[in-house]
Design an enzyme around this catalytic site. Sequence first.
Site, PDB file in Angstrom:
ATOM      1  N   ARG A 227       0.863  -1.100  -0.076  1.00 46.43           N
ATOM      2  CA  ARG A 227       0.037  -0.047   0.158  1.00 46.43           C
ATOM      3  C   ARG A 227       0.782   1.403   0.090  1.00 46.43           C
ATOM      4  NH1 ARG A 227      -3.555  -2.719  -1.606  1.00 46.43           N
ATOM      5  NH2 ARG A 227      -5.405  -3.409  -0.635  1.00 46.43           N
ATOM      6  N   HIS A 275      -1.033  -0.418 -10.079  1.00 44.12           N
ATOM      7  CA  HIS A 275      -1.625  -1.281  -9.203  1.00 44.12           C
ATOM      8  C   HIS A 275      -2.151  -2.484  -9.998  1.00 44.12           C
ATOM      9  CE1 HIS A 275      -3.927  -1.657  -5.018  1.00 44.12           C
ATOM     10  NE2 HIS A 275      -3.757  -2.799  -5.459  1.00 44.12           N
TER      11      HIS A 275
HETATM   12  C1  OXD Z   1      -5.435  -5.362  -2.998  1.00 44.62           C
HETATM   13  C2  OXD Z   1      -5.956  -6.087  -4.281  1.00 44.62           C
HETATM   14  O1  OXD Z   1      -5.923  -5.737  -2.019  1.00 44.62           O
HETATM   15  O2  OXD Z   1      -5.892  -5.486  -5.392  1.00 44.62           O
HETATM   16  O3  OXD Z   1      -4.734  -4.479  -3.309  1.00 44.62           O
HETATM   17  O4  OXD Z   1      -6.470  -7.184  -4.115  1.00 44.62           O
END
Ligand code: OXD
Length: 312
Positions: A227, A275
């Site tokens: 994160r 991400h």
């Molecule tokens: C997270 C996901 O938790 O994408 O980042 O599952």
Amino acid sequence: MRILLYRGDGVIEPWAHDFAARLPHAELVVWREGMSLAAQPPCDYAVLWAPTRSLLDQLTQVKAIFLMGAGADAILKFGDALPHVPIVRLGDAGMAEQMAEYVAYATLRYFRRFDEYEQQARQGIWNPLPERRKADFTVGVLGLGKLGMPVLHALRQLGFPVRGWSRSPRDLPGVECYAGMESLDDFLAGSQVLVCMLPLTPETTNLLDRARLSQLPAGAYLINVARGAQVADPDLLALIRSGHIAGATLDVFRNEPLPAPHPFWSEPRITITPHISALTLREEAVQQIAAKIERLERDEAIDDVIDRVRGY
Ligand code: OXD
């Protein structure tokens, strides 16, 4: 059985389609912001990603909440406002393999100096750089959970010395294990590559600040697939600009999408991905959640229930 479905990004139709195919007898309720559930029969389960408070307030009778992802921070932030039912995260569902690929790729890229060769090639420079020894390239993995372990395994298979850090002590063959805050500096001091795979909790927010990142050996690399809020952005930037940190590969950010004016975009030693280190594979996720719902309906135990006190 009624199952409520919601995703904060609005991309819910394919999920509804797959759940309808996997659980044909369930009645699916696709919730959208502003919708009231008051006049409807109660839902038995909710399957969510990035829910809003107005939705959670209406989930008064669900038996469990399932997350369409691995991280629980986006729901746990609602604290006492959450219904008192099990919250269940995705356990692997194809994510561990992707995570291992991502971290192995980023580590090899730094180890074999491909980042430097990319820069050189852009300037038309033909210049073989000195080779490195794996023995000098220890990779430290912060967080030894369901995703951290396969990453460690992949790195070991590639021949890198590995060390792992976790909250509570672990004993893993072939891995130098560290546990607890008191050992964090020692762990960092020997990590030529630091891989962050920790859950976001109050303890891990801003964990990687200037003081901690300065403990890494000179010329270290950071890979963050956990994160964004675990890293103090200005501190990382300053340490990269000073040369103490040679480069970072970041998949996660405090604000996503990473805003256009953010200085990370223009720092050539930072590699940014949106991400994607471990995408939720919908087919696997639907299978896993549906199987867990069926287990709960049979009064059987399920894995991956979040410990709210621990925060993951
Ligand atoms: C997270 C996901 O938790 O994408 O980042 O599952």
